[in-house]
Design a protein around this motif. Structure first.
Motif, mmCIF file in Angstrom:
data_model
loop_
_atom_site.group_PDB
_atom_site.id
_atom_site.type_symbol
_atom_site.label_atom_id
_atom_site.label_comp_id
_atom_site.label_asym_id
_atom_site.label_seq_id
_atom_site.Cartn_x
_atom_site.Cartn_y
_atom_site.Cartn_z
ATOM 1 N N ALA A 1 0.832 -1.206 0.000
ATOM 2 C CA ALA A 1 0.000 0.000 0.000
ATOM 3 C C ALA A 1 0.868 1.258 0.000
ATOM 4 N N ASP A 2 1.952 1.222 0.754
ATOM 5 C CA ASP A 2 2.853 2.386 0.833
ATOM 6 C C ASP A 2 3.591 2.633 -0.478
ATOM 7 N N THR A 3 3.988 1.566 -1.180
ATOM 8 C CA THR A 3 4.756 1.721 -2.421
ATOM 9 C C THR A 3 3.862 1.853 -3.650
ATOM 10 N N GLY A 4 2.546 1.620 -3.472
ATOM 11 C CA GLY A 4 1.623 1.725 -4.604
ATOM 12 C C GLY A 4 1.473 0.456 -5.408
ATOM 13 N N ALA A 5 1.907 -0.677 -4.857
ATOM 14 C CA ALA A 5 1.771 -1.958 -5.551
ATOM 15 C C ALA A 5 0.370 -2.530 -5.345
ATOM 16 N N ARG A 6 -0.113 -3.196 -6.358
ATOM 17 C CA ARG A 6 -1.350 -3.978 -6.259
ATOM 18 C C ARG A 6 -0.968 -5.452 -6.335
ATOM 19 N N ILE A 7 -1.103 -6.154 -5.228
ATOM 20 C CA ILE A 7 -0.817 -7.592 -5.174
ATOM 21 C C ILE A 7 -2.166 -8.298 -5.299
ATOM 22 N N VAL A 8 -2.440 -8.845 -6.468
ATOM 23 C CA VAL A 8 -3.777 -9.390 -6.754
ATOM 24 C C VAL A 8 -3.694 -10.906 -6.841
ATOM 25 N N HIS A 9 -4.230 -11.568 -5.834
ATOM 26 C CA HIS A 9 -4.250 -13.025 -5.800
ATOM 27 C C HIS A 9 -5.509 -13.577 -6.482
ATOM 28 N N SER A 10 -5.435 -14.863 -6.847
ATOM 29 C CA SER A 10 -6.617 -15.632 -7.293
ATOM 30 C C SER A 10 -7.215 -15.091 -8.587
ATOM 31 N N CYS A 11 -6.391 -15.004 -9.626
ATOM 32 C CA CYS A 11 -6.804 -14.401 -10.891
ATOM 33 C C CYS A 11 -7.137 -15.429 -11.970
ATOM 34 N N GLY A 12 -7.447 -16.680 -11.582
ATOM 35 C CA GLY A 12 -7.854 -17.689 -12.542
ATOM 36 C C GLY A 12 -9.269 -18.150 -12.278
ATOM 37 N N PHE A 13 -9.563 -19.409 -12.617
ATOM 38 C CA PHE A 13 -10.874 -19.972 -12.299
ATOM 39 C C PHE A 13 -11.140 -19.860 -10.807
ATOM 40 N N ASP A 14 -10.092 -19.967 -10.018
ATOM 41 C CA ASP A 14 -10.124 -19.545 -8.611
ATOM 42 C C ASP A 14 -9.477 -18.163 -8.569
ATOM 43 N N SER A 15 -10.180 -17.050 -8.363
ATOM 44 C CA SER A 15 -11.560 -16.961 -7.969
ATOM 45 C C SER A 15 -12.312 -15.910 -8.800
ATOM 46 N N VAL A 16 -11.875 -15.709 -10.067
ATOM 47 C CA VAL A 16 -12.477 -14.643 -10.869
ATOM 48 C C VAL A 16 -13.972 -14.845 -11.104
ATOM 49 N N PRO A 17 -14.450 -16.041 -11.499
ATOM 50 C CA PRO A 17 -15.903 -16.177 -11.691
ATOM 51 C C PRO A 17 -16.708 -15.849 -10.435
ATOM 52 N N SER A 18 -16.234 -16.292 -9.286
ATOM 53 C CA SER A 18 -16.914 -15.986 -8.024
ATOM 54 C C SER A 18 -16.894 -14.494 -7.754
ATOM 55 N N ASP A 19 -15.717 -13.932 -7.792
ATOM 56 C CA ASP A 19 -15.504 -12.544 -7.388
ATOM 57 C C ASP A 19 -16.187 -11.564 -8.336
ATOM 58 N N LEU A 20 -16.102 -11.834 -9.635
ATOM 59 C CA LEU A 20 -16.633 -10.872 -10.607
ATOM 60 C C LEU A 20 -18.135 -10.991 -10.808
ATOM 61 N N THR A 21 -18.732 -12.167 -10.584
ATOM 62 C CA THR A 21 -20.192 -12.231 -10.670
ATOM 63 C C THR A 21 -20.824 -11.459 -9.515
ATOM 64 N N VAL A 22 -20.246 -11.555 -8.326
ATOM 65 C CA VAL A 22 -20.792 -10.787 -7.201
ATOM 66 C C VAL A 22 -20.568 -9.294 -7.440
ATOM 67 N N PHE A 23 -19.395 -8.934 -7.955
ATOM 68 C CA PHE A 23 -19.127 -7.525 -8.256
ATOM 69 C C PHE A 23 -20.106 -7.002 -9.302
ATOM 70 N N ALA A 24 -20.406 -7.811 -10.313
ATOM 71 C CA ALA A 24 -21.357 -7.402 -11.352
ATOM 72 C C ALA A 24 -22.765 -7.237 -10.780
ATOM 73 N N LEU A 25 -23.150 -8.108 -9.853
ATOM 74 C CA LEU A 25 -24.451 -7.968 -9.202
ATOM 75 C C LEU A 25 -24.512 -6.689 -8.372
ATOM 76 N N TYR A 26 -23.437 -6.399 -7.682
ATOM 77 C CA TYR A 26 -23.361 -5.146 -6.923
ATOM 78 C C TYR A 26 -23.529 -3.945 -7.846
ATOM 79 N N ARG A 27 -22.817 -3.945 -8.972
ATOM 80 C CA ARG A 27 -22.933 -2.836 -9.916
ATOM 81 C C ARG A 27 -24.358 -2.735 -10.477
ATOM 82 N N ARG A 28 -25.003 -3.869 -10.739
ATOM 83 C CA ARG A 28 -26.356 -3.843 -11.281
ATOM 84 C C ARG A 28 -27.349 -3.312 -10.247
ATOM 85 N N ALA A 29 -27.256 -3.780 -9.013
ATOM 86 C CA ALA A 29 -28.151 -3.286 -7.964
ATOM 87 C C ALA A 29 -27.912 -1.812 -7.691
ATOM 88 N N GLN A 30 -26.655 -1.385 -7.763
ATOM 89 C CA GLN A 30 -26.321 0.029 -7.595
ATOM 90 C C GLN A 30 -26.969 0.855 -8.706
#
Length: 417
Positions: free
Chosen positions: A129-158
């Motif tokens: 956080a201090d250096t400005g790095a984004r350390i992004v774990h779980s960028c495959g089938f684990d866990s993009v479908p899970s994470d992005l479907t919920v994010f898309a639902l949030y955006r739709r409800a918003q």
């Protein structure tokens, strides 16, 4: 940062099975991105590069080894983003996270290893956080479908102004493919740790084990990963179906909950999230769901306590080896579809459906990882203003949603009432 670095993306682990597939994908989709291939063996890296298209023949080769942190430090300092397929991550991953956090370099991996992610958070979140790095774990089938479907639902409800998300469940409707050798190796490392450490077992069972602040989480009960349900309990659209536990519910659900916390509980503080898989609606479906639940629970309980008593040599003979994978035909014929259902605080019901062609453990995963790396490198104006140890949705949610159509990842949200 982009103007100061030699490369946009370094693909570390390019000679592994998924690494090669990711290199092929970046060759097709990378456009003018400045890409380099990295790993331990220069000869093997050159062979991978020679198998790629004309544009990739100019990609530089970088020698880097997890056992020599100085090589990882040098690699991280050269690039805007490191994309890594080198696992098991609990065994090889932390030195690279450390290098990226120190250099302010973004990072994307394929891990589903909860304890590794927890170590990454505890050791390097503040520094990243201090250096400005984004350390992004779980960028495959684990866990993009899970994470992005919920994010898309949030955006739709918003967008619809229908309130926050409450009871939310991902259901695997169809899948064809194979479990990768790397995933199996990661599982072996994880259960070896858990069976020897009571505190690790406790962390594995905590639904908020990846949360930024455990004390800040709402008390919504255990939210068990191993359960079976009637489809109608999840959504009227699933009435008549029976649902069994999904094997990757543990890590996926904790990634989703971490996303919610990192986004300041934008999904809602009453979000309850679980994952299941459909076993059909035939007369034997309830029996199949019950047996799957009992079997999953028994296997997990045994492995959590007694895994280290199984000879490692026996395990290695029984499971696919890291770096191996199915034929091109099997990869091309694979597919999966997941549907995530939610009810909002105003009573609105939604479904997000995500589907992809290609074997979920290999071809589809390489697409998702490649797009995460490209989003971090090329779509920086669309990224969230967050740094540290993040999740796909929290770091690159909007950028990834925008990239999905051209990557042939289908994701649509539907209001069901």
């Amino acid at each position: 940062m982009s103007g100061q670095r030699e490369f946009d993306i370094v693909l570390y682990g390019a000679t592994g099975f998924v690494g090669k597939l990711t290199a092929e994908y970046l060759d097709r989709r990378g456009g003018d991105a400045r890409i380099a291939l990295a790993g331990r063996s220069t000869d093997k890296l050159l062979a991978v590069r020679e198998s790629l298209g004309e544009k990739a023949q100019s990609w530089p080769i970088i020698s880097a080894d997890a056992s020599q942190p100085s090589t990882l430090n040098a690699m991280a300092a050269q690039t805007q983003v490191v994309v890594t397929t080198v696992g098991p991550y609990a065994k090889y991953g932390l030195p690279l996270v450390a290098a990226c956090a120190a250099a302010g370099t973004d990072y994307a991996d394929l891990t589903g290893e909860m304890l590794f992610i927890r170590d990454s958070i505890d050791l390097y979140h503040k520094q990243a956080a201090d250096t400005g790095a984004r350390i992004v774990h779980s960028c495959g089938f684990d866990s993009v479908p899970s994470d992005l479907t919920v994010f898309a639902l949030y955006r739709r409800a918003q967008q619809d102004q229908t309130g926050e998300l409450t009871d939310t469940n991902m259901v695997v409707r169809a899948m064809s493919g194979g479990l990768s050798g790397g995933t199996v190796a990661s599982g072996i490392e994880m259960f070896s740790t858990v069976s020897a450490d009571a505190e690790a077992r406790k962390a594995m069972n905590d639904p908020y084990t990846l949360t930024p602040d455990r004390a800040a989480e709402p008390e919504l009960g255990g939210q068990p990963d191993i359960r079976w349900r009637r489809g109608g309990e999840v959504s009227d659209a699933l009435d008549g179906y029976w649902l069994a536990p999904f094997v990757m519910a543990g890590p996926n659900s904790r990634i989703v909950r971490r996303s919610n916390a990192l986004l300041d509980y934008a999904y809602g503080r009453r979000l309850e999230y679980g994952e299941l898989m459909s076993v059909g609606r035939s007369v034997v479906a309830p029996v199949a769901a019950a047996l799957a639940t009992v079997g999953n629970a028994a296997t997990t309980a045994f492995a959590s306590r007694y895994f280290n008593r199984i000879p490692r040599s026996l395990l290695e003979r029984m499971v696919p080896k890291p770096g191996t994978g199915p034929s091109e035909q099997v990869r091309d014929n694979g597919h999966y579809t997941v549907e995530t259902f939610t009810t909002t605080t105003t009573g609105a019901h939604y479904r997000a459906r995500l589907s992809q062609r290609g074997d979920y453990g290999y071809k589809a995963t390489s697409v998702l990882l490649g797009e995460c790396g490209l989003a971090l490198a090329l779509d920086r104006d669309k990224l969230a203003d967050l740094h540290g140890v993040l999740t796909p949705a929290a770091a690159i949610g909007d950028a990834l949603l925008a990239r999905f159509p051209s990557a042939e990842v289908s994701l649509e949200t539907t209001r069901l009432d």
